[in-house]
Every structure is written in structure tokens, then in C-alpha cells.
Write an enzyme that holds these catalytic residues in place. Structure first.
Site, PDB file in Angstrom:
ATOM      1  N   ASP A   1       0.991  -1.500   0.250  1.00 42.13           N
ATOM      2  CA  ASP A   1      -0.189  -0.005  -0.048  1.00 42.13           C
ATOM      3  C   ASP A   1       1.361   1.074  -0.296  1.00 42.13           C
ATOM      4  O   ASP A   1       0.311   2.271  -0.059  1.00 42.13           O
ATOM      5  CB  ASP A   1      -1.050  -0.247   1.310  1.00 42.13           C
ATOM      6  CG  ASP A   1      -0.017  -0.170   2.461  1.00 42.13           C
ATOM      7  OD1 ASP A   1       0.842   0.145   2.928  1.00 42.13           O
ATOM      8  OD2 ASP A   1      -1.178  -1.091   3.604  1.00 42.13           O
TER       9      ASP A   1
ATOM     10  N   ARG B   1       1.423   6.799   0.039  1.00 43.05           N
ATOM     11  CA  ARG B   1       0.541   6.219   0.777  1.00 43.05           C
ATOM     12  C   ARG B   1      -1.242   6.076   0.266  1.00 43.05           C
ATOM     13  O   ARG B   1      -1.949   6.622   0.440  1.00 43.05           O
ATOM     14  CB  ARG B   1       0.687   6.557   2.590  1.00 43.05           C
ATOM     15  CG  ARG B   1      -0.301   5.370   2.664  1.00 43.05           C
ATOM     16  CD  ARG B   1      -0.119   3.756   3.599  1.00 43.05           C
ATOM     17  NE  ARG B   1      -0.709   3.049   4.749  1.00 43.05           N
ATOM     18  CZ  ARG B   1      -2.069   2.669   4.551  1.00 43.05           C
ATOM     19  NH1 ARG B   1      -2.596   2.657   3.894  1.00 43.05           N
ATOM     20  NH2 ARG B   1      -2.162   1.463   5.472  1.00 43.05           N
TER      21      ARG B   1
ATOM     22  N   THR C   1      -2.644  -3.609   3.285  1.00 46.47           N
ATOM     23  CA  THR C   1      -2.563  -4.190   3.132  1.00 46.47           C
ATOM     24  C   THR C   1      -1.066  -4.955   4.259  1.00 46.47           C
ATOM     25  O   THR C   1      -0.773  -4.475   4.945  1.00 46.47           O
ATOM     26  CB  THR C   1      -1.324  -4.143   1.619  1.00 46.47           C
ATOM     27  OG1 THR C   1      -0.572  -3.753   2.084  1.00 46.47           O
ATOM     28  CG2 THR C   1      -2.676  -3.896   0.542  1.00 46.47           C
TER      29      THR C   1
ATOM     30  N   GLU D   1       1.482  -5.799   6.582  1.00 46.63           N
ATOM     31  CA  GLU D   1       2.918  -6.015   5.965  1.00 46.63           C
ATOM     32  C   GLU D   1       4.149  -6.239   5.701  1.00 46.63           C
ATOM     33  O   GLU D   1       4.163  -7.724   6.652  1.00 46.63           O
ATOM     34  CB  GLU D   1       3.078  -5.462   7.560  1.00 46.63           C
ATOM     35  CG  GLU D   1       2.843  -4.347   8.888  1.00 46.63           C
ATOM     36  CD  GLU D   1       2.555  -2.904   7.509  1.00 46.63           C
ATOM     37  OE1 GLU D   1       4.227  -2.581   7.186  1.00 46.63           O
ATOM     38  OE2 GLU D   1       2.151  -2.138   8.282  1.00 46.63           O
TER      39      GLU D   1
ATOM     40  N   ARG E   1       4.399  11.108   4.418  1.00 49.93           N
ATOM     41  CA  ARG E   1       4.401  10.143   2.810  1.00 49.93           C
ATOM     42  C   ARG E   1       2.264  11.041   2.495  1.00 49.93           C
ATOM     43  O   ARG E   1       1.933  11.368   3.183  1.00 49.93           O
ATOM     44  CB  ARG E   1       3.680   8.822   3.516  1.00 49.93           C
ATOM     45  CG  ARG E   1       4.874   8.078   3.714  1.00 49.93           C
ATOM     46  CD  ARG E   1       4.453   6.676   3.676  1.00 49.93           C
ATOM     47  NE  ARG E   1       3.638   6.437   5.064  1.00 49.93           N
ATOM     48  CZ  ARG E   1       2.845   5.698   5.639  1.00 49.93           C
ATOM     49  NH1 ARG E   1       3.809   4.044   5.582  1.00 49.93           N
ATOM     50  NH2 ARG E   1       2.515   5.283   6.380  1.00 49.93           N
TER      51      ARG E   1
END
Length: 401
Positions: A184, A195, A201, A203, A242
Site C-alpha cells: 500500500d 500511502r 495491506t 505488512e 507520506r
């Protein structure tokens, strides 16, 4: 007829030769006749060296007779006078025949030449007509091609203008994916980390969750090196700096149309195929209802991470709801604050107030990486090191693995 004529002229030549025996000088006339005979024969073959060979024929015959008659004996002269008259008559008849033959040959030749000329003129006229028709057709085709090209260019320009207006209205930005961090998260070719909004999703980087590598590999296969469109919901960045974005594989005509979302949005694609769970963080809720719907579809079909259980393999909106605050005992003991050594064994008799007060003993860490050095399993909201900015999933537990 031609054969008879040749036979006749040959016989006449023999006759002249015989006749010239009476007066050798008559061979001069025979020579004229032979010349006329040869020219007449060439003319019959189409090679005309002299248009009227009959003149030589006649001259040859006449001169032969004249010479024979002049130089022969008087007796022979009288005897042959009748013959000369007869020969003259025959010569005149032959002349008429030669004239008629020559006229017929000329007429036939003229007719053939006229027919050829007419045929040639007809062919040239037809060729000219075809050339004109071809030129006209090519001009018309060129005109139509130019009109079509112009129409296509105008349509393309109009479509591009509409697309540009739509891109501006939807707030889309075109970027190139430089690399995929995990399922992701991506990094653009200009170095920005993106992001994906609304999805989570498993890790696959700092820690590994079930189906994380599959999700990461899928995103790599779909996005690495590709040009995509990114769209902001409400928030610009997360606490890690992000950029938070929706990922579109193509420009949607309506970004709230479910069919368009299913076909063109990569965030939705991850959820639909069981690579991600919906994960909503207000105020970025524009597509949260769609993601929850898609996740339920994937879960019903046991796709991807849902094949491992009804809660998937990572945190998401479909997980069972928990209480607002987790007790410290809900995490491993390693996440609890460190205890001070005591002389006695009755530590349980100490009041809770002996724990350091958050207001006086707050521990500050720059990020989860620093915090996990001391507290590997994270900390609850009651811990002095807890910071809301590190509680990404807002479950009152920061930096948990």
C-alpha cells in the site's frame, strides 16, 4: 490471284527472253521488265521501293518489242507485227490488271491503316478517360482523408480539452511510479512517498504479516514503472510525511461512479482481489463505504488474505470492534513500563500511585523506530511514552507490531 499474277509475269519474262533472241538489243527492254517484276514482287510483300512498278514492266515489254521490231528482219517484222499488236493488247490488259491490283492493294492498305488509326485513337481516348477518372478519384479520396484527419484532430483536441478539464475538476495529478515500498505504499520517480488512502495491506517491510509479500508483489507487478493518476481526499500527508492519495490507473469520467471505481481505482482493486482490507481514518472517508462493500465481497469469496479467516491478516474496518481503551495487560508484558526494584516481595500491596505520573515522567521518542528500541511491542495509551501521532490505527496502542 497473286500466284496467277506471278506465273503470268514469269511466263511473260520467258517470252521476252525468247523474243529477244531475234534481236539481242531487246534485252534492254527485258532488263526494264525484270526491274519492274522485282519491284512489283517487293511491293506485294509490303516493301515499296517504287509506287508504280507496272511502268517499268510496261516499259520493259514495250521496249523489248520495239527493239525486236526495229532490228529484226523485215519479214520477221511483218510476221511479228500482228504479234506485237496482240502483245500490246495483252500488255494493256496486263497494265489494267496491274493497275486494278495496285489500286486494290492501296485501298486495302489504306483501310488497314485507317482501322489501326481508329483503334489507336479509341485506345488513347479510353486511356485518357481512365486517367481522368483515376485522378478525380484520387483527389476525392485525398479530400475525404484530409477531412477525416481534420475531424479526428478536432475530436482528439476536444477530447483532450475535456480530459484536461476533468483532471482539473477531480484534482488528479499524473506521476510515474519509481518503486513499490510494499502493498500500500509507493515512491514516485521524483522521490515522493505515497500511502494509499482507505486501505491497508499486510505488512512486509519492518515486520511481516501473513499475505504481506503477496500483496507487495501484486502492487509491484501492477505499478512499477507505470504512469498513474493520484488524487487527494482531505488529508495531504500522514504523520510519517507520506502523501495520502487515491490511485487511479486511468482518468475516471465520474470518480464516484462504482463501475468506474471498480475498473480504474487501484485502491479498490487491492480490496476487491483480497490483497488489502478497508482501513478508514477520518476525515479521509470519501470512498470508505465502497471499500467496505468490496471487502465484504472478497471475504465472501475467500479471496486473498480472507482465506486465512474472517478477520483477514491485518487491521481493517471489518475487524471486531474493541473497547475504546485497552488495559495494559492486553499486550505482552514487555510493553509495560519498567518497574522499580523493591526490597520486599509484596509489590502488589503498593498503590497504583507509585507508577510515574504521565505529567511528570513522560517519555518522548521521535518515532516508532526509536520507541521500539526500548519497548519492542509498543505501548498502551496509559504509558508515559504513548503519543497519539504514533497510534496509527487509533486503537489506543502506539507502535504495536
Amino acid at each position: 490471284m497473286k500466284l496467277l499474277k506471278t506465273i503470268f509475269m514469269t511466263l511473260l519474262l520467258l517470252f521476252l527472253l525468247i523474243l529477244s533472241t531475234a534481236a539481242p538489243i531487246a534485252l534492254i527492254g527485258v532488263a526494264f521488265y525484270v526491274a519492274g517484276f522485282w519491284l512489283s514482287h517487293q511491293k506485294s510483300k509490303g516493301r515499296i521501293y517504287f509506287k508504280k512498278p507496272w511502268i517499268l514492266l510496261t516499259a520493259g515489254v514495250l521496249s523489248t518489242f520495239v527493239l525486236v521490231g526495229t532490228f529484226a528482219d523485215a519479214a520477221e517484222s511483218q510476221a511479228s507485227s500482228k504479234q506485237d499488236v496482240k502483245i500490246d493488247k495483252q500488255a494493256a490488259q496486263e497494265k489494267d490488271k496491274v493497275d486494278d491490283t495496285a489500286k486494290a492493294a492501296l485501298a486495302k492498305k489504306a483501310a488497314v491503316e485507317k482501322a489501326k488509326a481508329d483503334e489507336k485513337a479509341k485506345a488513347e481516348a479510353e486511356s485518357k478517360k481512365q486517367a481522368e477518372e483515376k485522378e478525380k478519384a484520387e483527389a476525392e479520396a485525398k479530400k475525404q482523408a484530409e477531412a477525416k484527419q481534420k475531424a479526428e484532430a478536432e475530436a482528439k483536441a476536444e477530447q483532450q480539452a475535456n480530459t484536461n478539464a476533468l483532471i482539473a475538476a477531480l484534482g488528479l495529478e499524473k506521476v510515474t511510479v519509481g518503486r513499490v515500498v510494499d502493498g500500500d505504499t509507493i515512491q514516485t520517480s521524483d522521490g515522493r512517498k505515497i500511502r494509499f488512502v482507505g486501505v491497508n495491506t499486510p505488512e512486509s517491510t519492518t515486520r511481516h504479516e501473513t499475505y504481506g509479500k503477496e500483496a507487495s508483489d501484486y502492487t509491484k507487478s501492477r505499478l512499477t514503472g507505470k504512469q498513474i493518476w493520484i488524487q487527494k481526499d482531505v488529508s495531504n500527508t500522514d504523520r510519517y510525511g507520506r502523501q495520502l492519495r487515491i490511485i487511479w490507473l486511468a482518468v475516471p469520467s465520474d470518480d464516484l461512479n462504482e463501475k468506474e471505481i471498480r475498473a480504474k481505482m487501484f485502491n479498490a482493486e487491492l480490496v476487491l482481489n483480497g490483497y488489502a482490507e478497508p482501513s478508514t481514518y477520518p476525515p479521509d472517508v470519501k470512498y470508505s463505504d465502497y471499500f467496505v462493500k468490496f471487502a465484504r465481497e472478497a471475504r465472501e469469496q475467500n479471496k486473498g488474505l480472507w482465506a486465512y479467516g474472517p478477520n483477514g491478516t491485518t487491521k481493517g474496518d471489518l475487524d471486531p470492534k474493541t473497547s475504546a481503551q485497552k488495559p495494559a495487560q492486553s499486550k505482552p508484558a514487555a510493553s509495560q513500563p519498567a518497574k522499580s526494584p523493591s526490597a520486599g516481595t509484596s509489590t502488589a500491596s503498593k498503590p497504583a500511585a507509585t507508577a510515574p505520573a504521565p505529567s511528570t515522567q513522560t517519555e518522548i521518542f521521535a518515532n516508532c523506530t526509536e520507541l521500539r528500541v526500548k519497548y519492542p511491542n509498543g505501548v498502551p495509551s496509559t504509558h508515559p511514552a504513548y503519543q497519539a501521532k504514533m497510534d496509527r490505527d487509533k486503537d489506543n496502542y502506539a507502535c504495536e507490531r
